[in-house]
Write an enzyme that holds these catalytic residues in place. Structure first.
Site, mmCIF file in Angstrom:
data_model
loop_
_atom_site.group_PDB
_atom_site.id
_atom_site.type_symbol
_atom_site.label_atom_id
_atom_site.label_comp_id
_atom_site.label_asym_id
_atom_site.label_seq_id
_atom_site.Cartn_x
_atom_site.Cartn_y
_atom_site.Cartn_z
ATOM 1 N N ALA A 3 -36.640 -16.298 14.979
ATOM 2 C CA ALA A 3 -36.931 -17.658 15.433
ATOM 3 C C ALA A 3 -38.072 -18.265 14.612
ATOM 4 O O ALA A 3 -38.916 -17.561 14.064
ATOM 5 C CB ALA A 3 -37.301 -17.649 16.907
ATOM 6 N N GLY A 61 -34.374 -13.071 16.170
ATOM 7 C CA GLY A 61 -33.169 -13.890 16.098
ATOM 8 C C GLY A 61 -32.298 -13.552 14.907
ATOM 9 O O GLY A 61 -31.083 -13.747 14.941
ATOM 10 N N GLU A 79 -30.282 -10.779 16.109
ATOM 11 C CA GLU A 79 -29.311 -11.319 17.059
ATOM 12 C C GLU A 79 -28.164 -12.023 16.323
ATOM 13 O O GLU A 79 -27.008 -11.906 16.723
ATOM 14 C CB GLU A 79 -29.998 -12.262 18.039
ATOM 15 C CG GLU A 79 -30.908 -11.501 19.000
ATOM 16 C CD GLU A 79 -31.645 -12.397 19.954
ATOM 17 O OE1 GLU A 79 -31.393 -12.287 21.169
ATOM 18 O OE2 GLU A 79 -32.464 -13.213 19.486
ATOM 19 N N GLU A 119 -40.295 -9.726 18.938
ATOM 20 C CA GLU A 119 -40.733 -10.819 19.807
ATOM 21 C C GLU A 119 -41.377 -10.335 21.096
ATOM 22 O O GLU A 119 -42.150 -11.067 21.708
ATOM 23 C CB GLU A 119 -39.598 -11.799 20.098
ATOM 24 C CG GLU A 119 -38.373 -11.209 20.753
ATOM 25 C CD GLU A 119 -37.307 -10.812 19.750
ATOM 26 O OE1 GLU A 119 -36.124 -11.065 20.029
ATOM 27 O OE2 GLU A 119 -37.637 -10.247 18.706
#
Length: 168
Positions: free
Chosen positions: A68, A113, A116, A136
């Site tokens: 992110a 992310g 992910e 995170e």
């Protein structure tokens, strides 16, 4: 066929095979530009109707995607934060549900992310420099773009909990 946004490019490598390249220095933070670029490539692939395989890779040495966009997240209000998370989840969910086989070609860091995104692909292919993680949790966050569901399916519940709770 070759097309691009500013940070995401794609090209038809051979019939039915598209290569999608992330290129947002310094680390391919998954900010709005990359997320919109990924939506754009999936829109183009759906319009083309001929895509059988989509390979997602990076132009940056040492990075697949660093996760992110923390700078972006720290500068927005709660409503914008929620919309940003929704946009990231929508990209991953759309990629996971696509009719083509998607391959994350990872030869560098795939963190948060970025991991992910790789997990949303049908399969992941790792180079010798690939490293995966969910750091995170050190910021008090959980994997918010599907990682809490996809990781246990891929590595098992116990290993997934260890990774998600310790950031190892």
């Amino acid at each position: 066929m070759t097309a691009q946004t500013q940070v995401v490019t794609w090209r038809r490598e051979s019939p039915g095979v598209w290569v999608v390249t992330l290129d947002r220095p310094p680390a391919n933070a998954l900010g709005v530009p990359i997320l919109e670029g990924l939506h754009a490539v999936m829109d183009a692939a759906e319009r083309a109707g001929e895509v059988k395989v989509m390979i997602v890779t990076s132009a940056l040495d040492g990075f697949f995607a660093a996760g992110a966009d923390i700078k972006h997240m720290s500068s927005i209000d709660a409503r914008s934060f929620m919309a940003y998370g929704d946009k990231m989840r929508a990209v991953n969910d759309r990629l996971a549900a696509s009719s083509w086989i998607s391959i994350a070609a990872v030869d560098g860091l795939a963190l948060g992310g970025g991991l992910e995104l790789a997990m949303a692909c049908t399969m992941r292919v790792s180079g010798p420099r690939a490293r995966f993680g969910l750091p995170e949790v050190k910021l008090g966050l959980i994997p918010g773009a599907g990682g809490t569901q996809r990781l246990p399916r891929l590595v098992g519940r116990g290993r997934a909990l260890e990774i998600m709770l310790t950031a190892r």
